[in-house]
Motif scaffolding. Structure first.
Motif, PDB file in Angstrom:
ATOM      1  N   ALA A 437       0.829  -1.211   0.000  1.00 14.73           N
ATOM      2  CA  ALA A 437       0.000   0.000   0.000  1.00 14.73           C
ATOM      3  C   ALA A 437       0.857   1.252   0.000  1.00 14.73           C
ATOM      4  N   MET A 438       1.945   1.245   0.785  1.00  9.90           N
ATOM      5  CA  MET A 438       2.821   2.418   0.832  1.00  9.90           C
ATOM      6  C   MET A 438       3.458   2.683  -0.535  1.00  9.90           C
ATOM      7  N   LEU A 439       3.903   1.623  -1.200  1.00  7.19           N
ATOM      8  CA  LEU A 439       4.527   1.803  -2.507  1.00  7.19           C
ATOM      9  C   LEU A 439       3.539   2.316  -3.541  1.00  7.19           C
ATOM     10  N   ILE A 440       2.289   1.815  -3.490  1.00 10.34           N
ATOM     11  CA  ILE A 440       1.277   2.243  -4.460  1.00 10.34           C
ATOM     12  C   ILE A 440       0.842   3.678  -4.189  1.00 10.34           C
ATOM     13  N   TYR A 441       0.539   3.996  -2.934  1.00  9.63           N
ATOM     14  CA  TYR A 441       0.072   5.346  -2.600  1.00  9.63           C
ATOM     15  C   TYR A 441       1.141   6.398  -2.860  1.00  9.63           C
ATOM     16  N   GLY A 442       2.403   6.070  -2.615  1.00  2.96           N
ATOM     17  CA  GLY A 442       3.469   7.042  -2.818  1.00  2.96           C
ATOM     18  C   GLY A 442       4.081   7.001  -4.205  1.00  2.96           C
ATOM     19  N   GLY A 443       4.187   5.798  -4.807  1.00  4.94           N
ATOM     20  CA  GLY A 443       4.851   5.681  -6.098  1.00  4.94           C
ATOM     21  C   GLY A 443       3.980   6.033  -7.281  1.00  4.94           C
ATOM     22  N   GLY A 444       2.661   5.796  -7.177  1.00  8.71           N
ATOM     23  CA  GLY A 444       1.763   6.086  -8.297  1.00  8.71           C
ATOM     24  C   GLY A 444       1.810   7.532  -8.753  1.00  8.71           C
ATOM     25  N   PRO A 445       1.679   8.519  -7.839  1.00  5.40           N
ATOM     26  CA  PRO A 445       1.765   9.916  -8.276  1.00  5.40           C
ATOM     27  C   PRO A 445       3.123  10.299  -8.847  1.00  5.40           C
ATOM     28  N   ILE A 446       4.203   9.715  -8.325  1.00  8.48           N
ATOM     29  CA  ILE A 446       5.528  10.076  -8.826  1.00  8.48           C
ATOM     30  C   ILE A 446       5.710   9.595 -10.267  1.00  8.48           C
ATOM     31  N   ILE A 447       5.202   8.401 -10.589  1.00 13.96           N
ATOM     32  CA  ILE A 447       5.245   7.926 -11.971  1.00 13.96           C
ATOM     33  C   ILE A 447       4.399   8.825 -12.875  1.00 13.96           C
ATOM     34  N   GLY A 448       3.216   9.225 -12.367  1.00 13.03           N
ATOM     35  CA  GLY A 448       2.362  10.131 -13.135  1.00 13.03           C
ATOM     36  C   GLY A 448       3.015  11.463 -13.410  1.00 13.03           C
ATOM     37  N   CYS A 449       3.926  11.881 -12.525  1.00 12.75           N
ATOM     38  CA  CYS A 449       4.658  13.136 -12.739  1.00 12.75           C
ATOM     39  C   CYS A 449       5.428  13.094 -14.049  1.00 12.75           C
ATOM     40  N   GLY A 450       6.047  11.953 -14.360  1.00 12.89           N
ATOM     41  CA  GLY A 450       6.778  11.832 -15.622  1.00 12.89           C
ATOM     42  C   GLY A 450       5.862  11.730 -16.830  1.00 12.89           C
ATOM     43  N   LEU A 451       4.688  11.088 -16.665  1.00 15.50           N
ATOM     44  CA  LEU A 451       3.765  10.942 -17.787  1.00 15.50           C
ATOM     45  C   LEU A 451       3.155  12.281 -18.216  1.00 15.50           C
ATOM     46  N   CYS A 452       3.157  13.266 -17.338  1.00 13.41           N
ATOM     47  CA  CYS A 452       2.602  14.576 -17.699  1.00 13.41           C
ATOM     48  C   CYS A 452       3.383  15.237 -18.821  1.00 13.41           C
ATOM     49  N   LEU A 453       4.619  14.804 -19.043  1.00 10.46           N
ATOM     50  CA  LEU A 453       5.415  15.376 -20.132  1.00 10.46           C
ATOM     51  C   LEU A 453       4.829  15.045 -21.496  1.00 10.46           C
ATOM     52  N   LEU A 454       3.971  14.034 -21.574  1.00 10.81           N
ATOM     53  CA  LEU A 454       3.353  13.655 -22.847  1.00 10.81           C
ATOM     54  C   LEU A 454       2.137  14.503 -23.191  1.00 10.81           C
ATOM     55  N   LEU A 455       1.707  15.342 -22.270  1.00  9.16           N
ATOM     56  CA  LEU A 455       0.507  16.151 -22.490  1.00  9.16           C
ATOM     57  C   LEU A 455       0.884  17.557 -22.955  1.00  9.16           C
ATOM     58  N   PRO A 456       0.056  18.182 -23.789  1.00  8.41           N
ATOM     59  CA  PRO A 456       0.327  19.561 -24.229  1.00  8.41           C
ATOM     60  C   PRO A 456      -0.126  20.565 -23.169  1.00  8.41           C
ATOM     61  N   GLU A 457       0.359  21.781 -23.302  1.00  9.33           N
ATOM     62  CA  GLU A 457      -0.091  22.858 -22.424  1.00  9.33           C
ATOM     63  C   GLU A 457      -1.374  23.456 -22.984  1.00  9.33           C
ATOM     64  N   THR A 458      -2.353  23.730 -22.111  1.00  7.39           N
ATOM     65  CA  THR A 458      -3.669  24.200 -22.566  1.00  7.39           C
ATOM     66  C   THR A 458      -4.086  25.526 -21.946  1.00  7.39           C
ATOM     67  N   ILE A 459      -3.230  26.152 -21.181  1.00  5.79           N
ATOM     68  CA  ILE A 459      -3.636  27.362 -20.486  1.00  5.79           C
ATOM     69  C   ILE A 459      -3.898  28.491 -21.480  1.00  5.79           C
ATOM     70  N   GLY A 460      -5.004  29.202 -21.262  1.00  5.30           N
ATOM     71  CA  GLY A 460      -5.304  30.400 -22.033  1.00  5.30           C
ATOM     72  C   GLY A 460      -5.829  30.172 -23.427  1.00  5.30           C
ATOM     73  N   ILE A 461      -6.287  28.968 -23.787  1.00  3.68           N
ATOM     74  CA  ILE A 461      -6.801  28.724 -25.132  1.00  3.68           C
ATOM     75  C   ILE A 461      -8.288  28.399 -25.056  1.00  3.68           C
ATOM     76  N   PRO A 462      -9.038  28.650 -26.123  1.00  2.00           N
ATOM     77  CA  PRO A 462     -10.462  28.289 -26.122  1.00  2.00           C
ATOM     78  C   PRO A 462     -10.643  26.784 -26.042  1.00  2.00           C
ATOM     79  N   LEU A 463     -11.764  26.361 -25.498  1.00  2.00           N
ATOM     80  CA  LEU A 463     -12.064  24.935 -25.434  1.00  2.00           C
ATOM     81  C   LEU A 463     -12.226  24.388 -26.849  1.00  2.00           C
ATOM     82  N   PRO A 464     -11.581  23.274 -27.178  1.00  2.00           N
ATOM     83  CA  PRO A 464     -11.698  22.716 -28.541  1.00  2.00           C
ATOM     84  C   PRO A 464     -13.079  22.122 -28.777  1.00  2.00           C
TER      85      PRO A 464
END
Length: 496
Positions: A437-464
């Protein structure tokens, strides 16, 4: 803000405030029922020692006990609830199943019939679900009602977030998730106070359900999303919104961004693909975004609910722990003041939440000070709830309007699967969680931190509104998009 925008936000804040009441109901039920049943058993034992001194009917009770003449009624109510206390352990799991079912059906219904009718129906049904267990305390009915309440809760969350963001200007889209989350945390604290003041099964359900019933008529004037109305050709409703006053007219024109006829033409061009429900799985851009957001939804749910549902395992009074759990979320109202874009902000909060949760769970495993462990856990909870708010807004901005609710439902589906998986890691009798449980609760968000690099930035643009809009937004520079949007808003303001 225009009157229409104010009308949307205060009604949605009310729905979120009451939504927290039933969300954490199972935490209080276990305490209330255990205390009540133990008190009833003690009364029965003392009564058996008195033998013939016990009253034989209710009239004798009234003569002997005066103000305590409801002894018989309380005893019968205790027996009706205490006879099936083992069923209460399934209440939270059934509620999570309801959240999962709501993520499956809520998005498709919202895309087809609109967010307003789905939201209104969910609010009304949820109020009934809160009242029924007080009137009919039966085990099977209780579990069925908990499942239905979970479906309504999921629909309320999804529709409220989307409706609030679609009624907000691009430069201020970070405020709706933070404000609605702040209202949810206020409801969490209020629910803990009401539960503390309600010592019986019936009083607890009535105190949490009656305020929702009183406020039901206030939701009827909730406006629909202007983008959805434009795509569906509901120009009559848009005209009614625009003719209210100058502020409402300017607000609707600014939110639509382009000519209504152009939006309808784009919707018709993709109608066949949208109705089939396969568009999110056909285009690589949408598929990539959907995959990353789905993982982030599951990881954040595991961490958030791992803390929330084990808040009583830190050695602190459950009512105090739940109150401070809600209090730890209130600073999220200040999130819009942070000058960070969507992607770096998500990465920062994911990393901090994973580190804080792992440290708090590690200390709890070694029997450290309860207040220190709970403080670290609540710090991790604050970071993860900030992440959830950002991701809720991020997912709205990543997906086109024609299939936005369906994509959000898929992300929410994985979020609810994470909720269910979190119930598989209960604490041991000493209150410590397992190493897995400790590894999942703590490690899951840290892995997600790296996956965010695959997403584009959307601030300040109209909704598509379409996949083509998503592609154009990805290939353009974010700074240029923001400046172009600001210039367009200035031209609209000058023309008014």
């Amino acid at each position: 803000m225009s009157p229409l925008q104010l009308s949307v936000f205060w009604r949605l804040s009310l729905a979120f405030f009451f939504n927290s009441f039933l969300f954490f109901l199972d935490i209080f039920l276990a305490v209330v029922v255990d205390a009540k049943c133990h008190a009833g058993n003690a009364t029965s034992e003392s009564g058996s020692k008195r033998g013939s001194t016990l009253p034989r009917n209710q009239s004798e009770v009234e003569d002997l006990f005066g103000e305590e003449s409801d002894w018989v009624t309380k005893s019968d109510d205790r027996d009706s609830v205490c006879g099936w206390t083992s069923w209460l352990t399934y209440g939270q799991t059934v509620y999570m199943v309801g959240l999962l079912l709501g993520s499956l059906v809520g998005g498709a219904l919202s895309d087809r019939y609109g967010k307003r009718p789905v939201l209104l129906f969910s609010v009304y049904v949820q109020a009934v679900c809160g009242l029924l267990p007080a009137v009919l305390p039966q085990p099977f009915l209780f579990l069925a009602v908990r499942c239905l309440a979970g479906v309504c809760c999921c629909c309320i969350n999804n529709c409220s977030f989307s409706l609030a963001v679609e009624w907000t200007a691009p430069s201020a889209r970070l405020w709706p998730p933070a404000f609605l989350g702040f209202c949810f945390s206020l409801g969490t604290m209020a629910g803990a106070l009401l539960a503390w003041l309600s010592p019986t099964w019936t009083q607890l359900h009535l105190s949490l359900a009656l305020p929702q019933f009183i406020c039901l008529p206030l939701y009827r004037s909730l406006p629909e999303s202007p983008s959805w109305l434009a795509l569906m050709g509901r120009t009559d409703v848009l005209f009614r919104y625009r003719k209210g006053n100058a502020a409402d007219k300017q607000c609707v024109d600014m939110l639509l961004g382009s000519n209504v006829a152009e939006k309808q033409k784009a919707a018709e061009a993709q109608k066949d693909q949208t109705t089939s429900g396969l568009l999110p799985f056909k285009h690589p851009t949408v598929l990539l975004r959907l995959s990353v957001m789905s993982y982030l939804g599951a990881a954040t749910a595991l961490t958030y609910y791992g803390i929330c549902m084990n808040i009583g395992s830190f050695g602190v009074n459950v009512y105090s722990a739940q109150f401070f759990s809600g209090l730890s979320e209130t600073p999220c109202l200040l999130i819009p003041l942070v000058r960070l874009d969507r992607r770096p902000f998500s990465m920062l909060t994911l990393f901090l939440s994973g580190a804080a949760c792992f440290l708090s769970l590690l200390l709890s495993r070694h029997q450290c000070d309860a207040m220190l462990v709970m403080s670290l856990a609540l710090l991790g909870k604050f970071c993860i709830i900030a992440t959830i708010f950002i991701l809720s807004l991020y997912s709205i901005e990543l997906f086109p309007t024609v299939v936005r609710q369906r994509c959000m439902s898929m992300v929410n589906l994985w979020f609810r699967l994470g909720c269910l998986v979190s119930t598989l890691f209960p604490p041991n009798p000493e209150g410590a969680l397992s190493l897995a449980a400790m590894l999942i609760y703590g490690g899951g968000p840290i892995i997600g931190c790296g996956l965010c690099l695959l997403l584009p930035e959307t601030i300040g643009i109209p909704l598509p509104d379409s996949v083509d809009d998503c592609l154009r937004a990805t290939t353009q520079d974010p700074v240029k998009r923001t400046r172009k949007l600001q210039s367009q808003m200035a031209v609209v303001g000058a023309s008014e």
